[in-house]
Design a protein around this motif. Structure first.
Motif, mmCIF file in Angstrom:
data_model
loop_
_atom_site.group_PDB
_atom_site.id
_atom_site.type_symbol
_atom_site.label_atom_id
_atom_site.label_comp_id
_atom_site.label_asym_id
_atom_site.label_seq_id
_atom_site.Cartn_x
_atom_site.Cartn_y
_atom_site.Cartn_z
ATOM 1 N N ALA A 63 3.275 -0.123 -7.328
ATOM 2 C CA ALA A 63 3.587 1.304 -7.462
ATOM 3 C C ALA A 63 2.478 2.161 -6.848
ATOM 4 O O ALA A 63 2.750 3.183 -6.205
ATOM 5 C CB ALA A 63 3.778 1.660 -8.933
ATOM 6 N N LEU A 64 1.242 1.740 -7.031
ATOM 7 C CA LEU A 64 0.122 2.464 -6.420
ATOM 8 C C LEU A 64 0.182 2.387 -4.894
ATOM 9 O O LEU A 64 -0.125 3.362 -4.200
ATOM 10 C CB LEU A 64 -1.210 1.890 -6.917
ATOM 11 C CG LEU A 64 -1.734 2.388 -8.251
ATOM 12 C CD1 LEU A 64 -3.006 1.644 -8.621
ATOM 13 C CD2 LEU A 64 -2.009 3.889 -8.205
ATOM 14 N N LEU A 65 0.585 1.237 -4.392
ATOM 15 C CA LEU A 65 0.698 1.085 -2.939
ATOM 16 C C LEU A 65 1.746 2.036 -2.366
ATOM 17 O O LEU A 65 1.605 2.515 -1.233
ATOM 18 C CB LEU A 65 1.072 -0.360 -2.593
ATOM 19 C CG LEU A 65 -0.042 -1.393 -2.694
ATOM 20 C CD1 LEU A 65 0.526 -2.800 -2.508
ATOM 21 C CD2 LEU A 65 -1.120 -1.131 -1.645
ATOM 22 N N ASP A 66 2.782 2.305 -3.143
ATOM 23 C CA ASP A 66 3.866 3.159 -2.667
ATOM 24 C C ASP A 66 3.656 4.630 -3.014
ATOM 25 O O ASP A 66 4.488 5.477 -2.643
ATOM 26 C CB ASP A 66 5.199 2.690 -3.267
ATOM 27 C CG ASP A 66 5.576 1.289 -2.794
ATOM 28 O OD1 ASP A 66 5.146 0.897 -1.696
ATOM 29 O OD2 ASP A 66 6.290 0.581 -3.535
ATOM 30 N N ALA A 67 2.580 4.942 -3.712
ATOM 31 C CA ALA A 67 2.338 6.324 -4.132
ATOM 32 C C ALA A 67 1.910 7.190 -2.954
ATOM 33 O O ALA A 67 1.369 6.692 -1.949
ATOM 34 C CB ALA A 67 1.264 6.355 -5.220
ATOM 35 N N ASP A 68 2.165 8.474 -3.053
ATOM 36 C CA ASP A 68 1.751 9.407 -2.010
ATOM 37 C C ASP A 68 0.228 9.455 -1.915
ATOM 38 O O ASP A 68 -0.470 9.335 -2.911
ATOM 39 C CB ASP A 68 2.283 10.812 -2.325
ATOM 40 C CG ASP A 68 3.804 10.878 -2.251
ATOM 41 O OD1 ASP A 68 4.400 10.032 -1.558
ATOM 42 O OD2 ASP A 68 4.389 11.764 -2.911
ATOM 43 N N GLY A 69 -0.258 9.643 -0.712
ATOM 44 C CA GLY A 69 -1.694 9.773 -0.504
ATOM 45 C C GLY A 69 -2.434 8.476 -0.306
ATOM 46 O O GLY A 69 -3.652 8.472 -0.142
ATOM 47 N N GLU A 70 -1.711 7.354 -0.319
ATOM 48 C CA GLU A 70 -2.312 6.033 -0.101
ATOM 49 C C GLU A 70 -3.587 5.836 -0.937
ATOM 50 O O GLU A 70 -4.677 5.671 -0.399
ATOM 51 C CB GLU A 70 -2.628 5.816 1.383
ATOM 52 C CG GLU A 70 -1.407 5.834 2.281
ATOM 53 C CD GLU A 70 -1.754 5.553 3.738
ATOM 54 O OE1 GLU A 70 -2.817 6.028 4.199
ATOM 55 O OE2 GLU A 70 -0.975 4.866 4.412
ATOM 56 N N PRO A 71 -3.469 5.860 -2.276
ATOM 57 C CA PRO A 71 -4.661 5.755 -3.129
ATOM 58 C C PRO A 71 -5.431 4.446 -2.961
ATOM 59 O O PRO A 71 -6.620 4.390 -3.277
ATOM 60 C CB PRO A 71 -4.096 5.876 -4.547
ATOM 61 C CG PRO A 71 -2.653 5.502 -4.426
ATOM 62 C CD PRO A 71 -2.234 5.971 -3.076
ATOM 63 N N LEU A 72 -4.774 3.390 -2.483
ATOM 64 C CA LEU A 72 -5.464 2.115 -2.282
ATOM 65 C C LEU A 72 -5.891 1.899 -0.843
ATOM 66 O O LEU A 72 -6.420 0.842 -0.508
ATOM 67 C CB LEU A 72 -4.567 0.956 -2.742
ATOM 68 C CG LEU A 72 -4.188 0.952 -4.223
ATOM 69 C CD1 LEU A 72 -3.399 -0.305 -4.565
ATOM 70 C CD2 LEU A 72 -5.423 1.043 -5.109
ATOM 71 N N GLY A 73 -5.688 2.906 -0.007
ATOM 72 C CA GLY A 73 -6.142 2.798 1.367
ATOM 73 C C GLY A 73 -4.998 2.785 2.374
ATOM 74 O O GLY A 73 -3.831 2.671 2.002
ATOM 75 N N PRO A 74 -5.335 2.878 3.658
ATOM 76 C CA PRO A 74 -4.318 2.877 4.713
ATOM 77 C C PRO A 74 -3.616 1.525 4.828
ATOM 78 O O PRO A 74 -4.077 0.522 4.274
ATOM 79 C CB PRO A 74 -5.121 3.194 5.971
ATOM 80 C CG PRO A 74 -6.521 2.781 5.656
ATOM 81 C CD PRO A 74 -6.699 3.020 4.192
ATOM 82 N N ALA A 75 -2.521 1.512 5.559
ATOM 83 C CA ALA A 75 -1.672 0.321 5.660
ATOM 84 C C ALA A 75 -2.432 -0.904 6.152
ATOM 85 O O ALA A 75 -2.190 -2.022 5.683
ATOM 86 C CB ALA A 75 -0.482 0.615 6.577
ATOM 87 N N ASP A 76 -3.346 -0.727 7.082
ATOM 88 C CA ASP A 76 -4.097 -1.879 7.604
ATOM 89 C C ASP A 76 -4.945 -2.531 6.518
ATOM 90 O O ASP A 76 -5.131 -3.762 6.515
ATOM 91 C CB ASP A 76 -4.999 -1.435 8.769
ATOM 92 C CG ASP A 76 -4.211 -1.145 10.035
ATOM 93 O OD1 ASP A 76 -3.031 -1.554 10.092
ATOM 94 O OD2 ASP A 76 -4.770 -0.511 10.945
ATOM 95 N N ASP A 77 -5.446 -1.725 5.590
ATOM 96 C CA ASP A 77 -6.289 -2.260 4.522
ATOM 97 C C ASP A 77 -5.477 -2.924 3.407
ATOM 98 O O ASP A 77 -6.023 -3.728 2.642
ATOM 99 C CB ASP A 77 -7.145 -1.145 3.912
ATOM 100 C CG ASP A 77 -8.268 -0.696 4.841
ATOM 101 O OD1 ASP A 77 -8.470 -1.357 5.880
ATOM 102 O OD2 ASP A 77 -8.926 0.316 4.523
#
Length: 310
Positions: free
Chosen positions: A240-254
């Motif tokens: 759910a955090l991965l899909d949240a707005d603002g990329e709280p866990l980092g950009p897609a590459d990370d």
């Protein structure tokens, strides 16, 4: 003090004793959390779950009291959920690294873990945690003062029915959640199953030898299921955090590797949880509760019969 109802003693007194002990320990863990948030918050929330499991077990004996107190400790636990979850998410990344050593050997999970550690530090170091702990301590101390208001029937047959009703309600909840998880597989279905499994485990401890069959093996299996469902819950939270707005866990590459490993972990955990839960909760809750009621009546009545004979 024992987290087990003594069948030789009145039920009301036993429930009061266990409530006081568990709430007192919760307060001690909250004080520990001021210096060691990771340990203290986790231990406190476990004690609060024990309190709520006891209240559910004996709810039919004094429903107004149990319902009000259960809601109180639910709110206390919610105060501490965010800081505790921050630690659980770091543990999730570490579990993924252990479960998939070859895939994570290149450090693909490191950027996410670093962000989670920073997030944890911010939650634990800020003034919000102290405020949450203070509010939780105050609520628990007020709860201690209300324990004497609890009053339930103490006659063996009535006490046995109260315990059987509480155990049956949790078994019914687990069966319902299992059926939904098998048919729909939604996150909330597994979350409900997890909560029911945790409560049932605590009921086994509380009932001790009152349970109609030996509990050691069942308790071990229920605890294993609870741990698996907890890991699955953390996977859902992370996704759910991965899909949240603002990329709280980092950009897609990370987060590319994290997404891949979460998907694999979810698949294996879902399969294992459904299989283990079917073994534990596939039987009729009504049948299990009837067996419990019969044995509890006998065991609770025995001390009184012995006293009369003496």
């Amino acid at each position: 003090m024992s987290f087990r109802i003594d069948p030789r003693l009145p039920l009301t007194g036993e429930v009061r004793r266990i409530l006081a002990d568990e709430i007192g320990k919760a307060i001690a863990h909250l004080e520990m959390a001021r210096e060691k948030p990771e340990q203290g918050l986790h231990k406190c929330r476990k004690r609060l779950k024990s309190v709520r499991a006891l209240l559910r077990l004996v709810r039919s004996g004094d429903e107004p009291f149990c319902q009000t107190e259960n809601e109180c400790y639910k709110q206390v636990s919610a105060l501490l959920a965010g800081p505790r979850e921050a630690t659980a998410l770091i543990e999730t990344v570490d579990r993924l690294a252990d479960a998939f050593p070859e895939q994570s050997a290149g450090g693909g999970l490191d950027p996410v873990r670093e962000r989670l550690v920073l997030r944890q530090h911010e939650l634990h170091a800020g003034p919000g945690l102290d405020a949450a702990i203070n509010a939780a301590v105050a609520a628990c101390r007020e709860g201690l003062e209300r324990i004497d208001r609890l009053a339930m029937p103490d006659q063996p047959e009535q006490a046995a029915d109260i315990l059987a009703d509480g155990a049956r309600a949790t078994l019914r909840r687990a069966k319902k959640a299992l059926d939904k998880a098998e048919s729909r597989g939604e996150n909330e279905d597994f979350h409900d199953l997890r909560k029911a499994a945790k409560t049932h485990s605590m009921h086994l401890s509380l009932l001790g030898r009152l349970w109609p069959t030996p509990i050691k093996a069942r308790r071990k299996a229920v605890d294993k299921l609870g741990e698996q469902l907890g890991e699955l819950h953390d996977v859902f939270v992370m996704r759910a955090l991965l899909d949240a707005d603002g990329e709280p866990l980092g950009p897609a590459d990370d987060t590319k590797l994290l997404r891949k490993l979460l998907k694999r972990s979810e698949k294996s955990l879902t399969k294992a949880c459904l299989a283990d839960a079917a073994d534990l909760f596939g039987d009729s809750p009504k049948r299990s509760a009837k067996k419990l009621a019969r044995k509890a009546r006998d065991d609770l009545a025995a001390p009184q019969e012995e006293a009369k004979a003496a």
